[in-house]
Design a protein around this motif. Structure first.
Motif: not given
Length: 301
Positions: A175-201
């Motif tokens: 059931r592959a997620p639709d990555l073209s709509q990332p706002d509809r998915l639950d993402w697990i990030g880092w407890a560091d906004d700078a890391v999240n910005a660099r590797v996810i956002l």
């Protein structure tokens, strides 16, 4: 009031570390030894240098003054040590290597063990703190680091890209997620906004960070159990049967794997031998680090 270099070394390690336990790990002693040595220094100086609190410790004004004064001394002693060690032509003594723990666990440990077997006269010390250990102060001889570019005057070589990809639990394959709509998915990030910005956002600006963790092992476990999807290093996640790759590999901001040394120890026999071996190993496994192998990647070299 006599002060030894060892007193300053212990104090500066505490000053730079996040906790007494982290300082003890870097110094290779137990936590009670660090506390005892610091207390003895404070008694000799007749002043409090560090105050403890619930989440760590803080330098007092007197401690801050001492740290500021001691840094140049540490740098000068480090320079002398590097000059002496740089002339070392013997493949013996202690080799201090800093590398993140997950890279050792998932990839480098067998190669480190082989290096030790091939050079029985050499003692290997591994430092896995996430804090960037200062090669300038001789806290380590060699650093294997993931970075955009190393700080001067360190020397070394960028061996390959460090690729990431989006991963989910293996159940996501059906059931592959639709990555073209990332706002509809639950993402697990880092407890560091700078890391999240660099590797996810950077790659998925609309991603909704539903959960956060502060370590790669915990992050992988949460993804593996289906709590959400996340961006993980390909060399790490492709080897995990509980994880499925859901996107193409990408390299955020041009980060790569570097092997770094200070120029004054680069010609020491123990440093040359280790760097030569690790360079060959990492280059032989370049495809895995650059995300070209997929789920069935295996070590070589």
């Amino acid at each position: 009031m006599a002060m030894q270099w060892d007193d300053l070394r212990f104090f500066l390690t505490v000053a730079h570390a996040a906790s007494f336990s982290a300082a003890a790990k870097e110094l290779g002693v137990n936590q009670s030894t660090v506390s005892r040595r610091l207390a003895a220094l404070e008694r000799r100086l007749g002043t409090l240098l560090v105050t403890r609190h619930a989440t760590g410790h803080l330098l007092t004004p007197e401690g801050s003054d001492l740290a500021q004064a001691a840094e140049p001394i540490a740098a000068e002693i480090g320079a002398v040590l590097r000059q002496v060690e740089g002339r070392d032509a013997q493949l013996g003594g202690v080799l201090r290597v800093t590398c993140v723990e997950m890279m050792i666990d998932r990839f480098l440990a067998p190669h480190f063990a082989r290096f030790c077997r091939e050079h029985p006269g050499l003692a290997l010390t591994l430092q896995t703190s996430m804090r960037p250990l200062d090669l300038m102060r001789s806290e380590a001889d060699v650093a294997i680091r993931v970075s955009e570019s190393p700080p001067p005057p360190l020397v070394g070589r960028r061996l390959c890209d460090f690729a990431l990809a989006v991963y989910g639990a293996t159940t996501w394959r059906t059931r592959a997620p639709d990555l073209s709509q990332p706002d509809r998915l639950d993402w697990i990030g880092w407890a560091d906004d700078a890391v999240n910005a660099r590797v996810i956002l950077d790659a998925f600006p609309a991603a909704r960070i539903a959960h956060e963790v502060d370590g790669l092992v915990a992050l992988s476990a949460m993804v593996r159990e289906g709590a959400g999807i996340s961006v993980l290093p390909c060399y790490w996640a492709d080897r995990d049967p509980g994880l499925a790759r859901l996107s193409d590999a990408f390299v955020p901001r041009g980060i790569g794997i570097w092997v770094l040394m200070h120029p004054e120890v680069r010609h020491a026999a123990r440093v040359r031998a280790f760097v030569d071996m690790m360079t060959k190993v990492l280059l032989a496994n370049r495809a895995a680090f650059e995300g070209q192998c997929g789920r069935d990647s295996r070590q070589s070299g």
